[in-house]
Design an enzyme around this catalytic site. Structure first.
Site, short mmCIF file in Angstrom:
data_model
loop_
_atom_site.label_atom_id
_atom_site.label_comp_id
_atom_site.label_asym_id
_atom_site.label_seq_id
_atom_site.Cartn_x
_atom_site.Cartn_y
_atom_site.Cartn_z
N ASP A 53 -2.57 -0.71 3.23
CA ASP A 53 -1.53 -1.95 3.32
C ASP A 53 -1.59 -2.30 4.80
OD1 ASP A 53 -0.38 -0.63 0.69
OD2 ASP A 53 1.41 -0.12 1.84
N TYR A 111 -6.88 10.97 4.48
CA TYR A 111 -6.18 10.93 5.27
C TYR A 111 -5.64 11.18 6.51
CZ TYR A 111 -5.61 7.07 1.95
OH TYR A 111 -5.13 6.07 0.74
#
EC number: 5.4.99.12
Length: 249
Positions: A53, A111
């Site tokens: 994003d 992540y």
């Protein structure tokens, strides 16, 4: 056509995300523009393994693209790296099979999410760590984060509006460490896939638990009830990094 797989990193601060979109700067579009120049103006399409994003960074994003000719991998890497914008680095390029697809080939992702709990915050890290200047019980968060490991339905940690129907995912590692200064926290999540804003929602919930505004058992409740309203707020994107993508042999 010759297919190449590339590992790239980028500073997400000035991007609206990885995926190409109208009237906004994206990582995909910048790389496609560079490859098109290298291909004498003939359009090249880039595919990404993950769609980060706006404001989210990557240390090890994977892409693939096709060229109408074969080129030495290091020469291609160097050309793409040096002609891409300064906030994109091309780490490696390799030749792959014509049917390889970076998104659909079986893989796992890791992540990291970095939180700056300094008072005041470190201004040099303001785009690269999410600031949380409130008391945090690290031990509570370390107990809670382990509850996320395993195979679960993560509906309660998914942002509304996602079109994905199957929300069962497996997290193989969920951990939290604190740096030697005590100022920066690093949350690490590895798994076979993550839902839209799942990691940011998990971190937002863990921070609430660490701040004693939710019990440690809230994780169990969210997983059981599959209710987003039971989870914490979505953490800001600037602390999130796509660290690594590993493909099965």
């Amino acid at each position: 056509m010759t297919r190449y797989k590339a590992t790239i990193s980028y500073d997400g601060y000035a991007f609206a995300g990885f995926q190409r979109q109208p009237h906004a700067r994206s990582v995909q579009e910048e790389i496609e523009k560079t490859l098109t120049r290298l291909n004498k103006g003939q359009t090249i399409t880039v595919h990404g393994a993950g769609r980060t994003d706006s404001g989210v960074h990557a240390l090890g994003q994977v892409i693939h693209f096709d060229l109408p000719y074969q080129m030495d991998e290091e020469k291609l890497r160097f050309a793409l790296d040096t002609q891409s914008p300064e906030d994109i680095d091309v780490i490696s390029i390799e030749l792959v099979a014509a049917d390889f697809h970076c998104r659909y080939a079986k893989h796992s992702k890791t992540y990291e999410f970095i939180v700056d709990r300094g008072r005041p915050k470190n201004p040099m890290r303001r785009h690269y760590a999410t600031h949380f200047p409130y008391p945090l019980d690290v031990e509570r968060m370390q107990i809670a984060i382990k509850k996320l490991e395993g195979t679960h339905d993560f509906t309660g940690f998914t942002a509304s509006g996602t079109s994905v129907e199957d929300k069962v995912r497996t997290i193989t590692e969920a951990s939290l460490i604190v740096d030697e200064t005590g100022q920066f926290l690093t949350f690490t999540f590895s798994g076979n896939g993550f839902l839209y804003k799942q990691i940011r929602n998990m971190v937002g919930t863990l921070l609430k638990i660490g701040n004693n505004r939710m019990p440690v058992e809230q994780i169990d409740l969210i997983l059981e009830k599959k209710d987003r309203q039971l989870a914490g707020p979505t953490a800001a994107p600037n602390g999130l990094y796509l660290k690594e993508i590993r493909y099965e042999e």
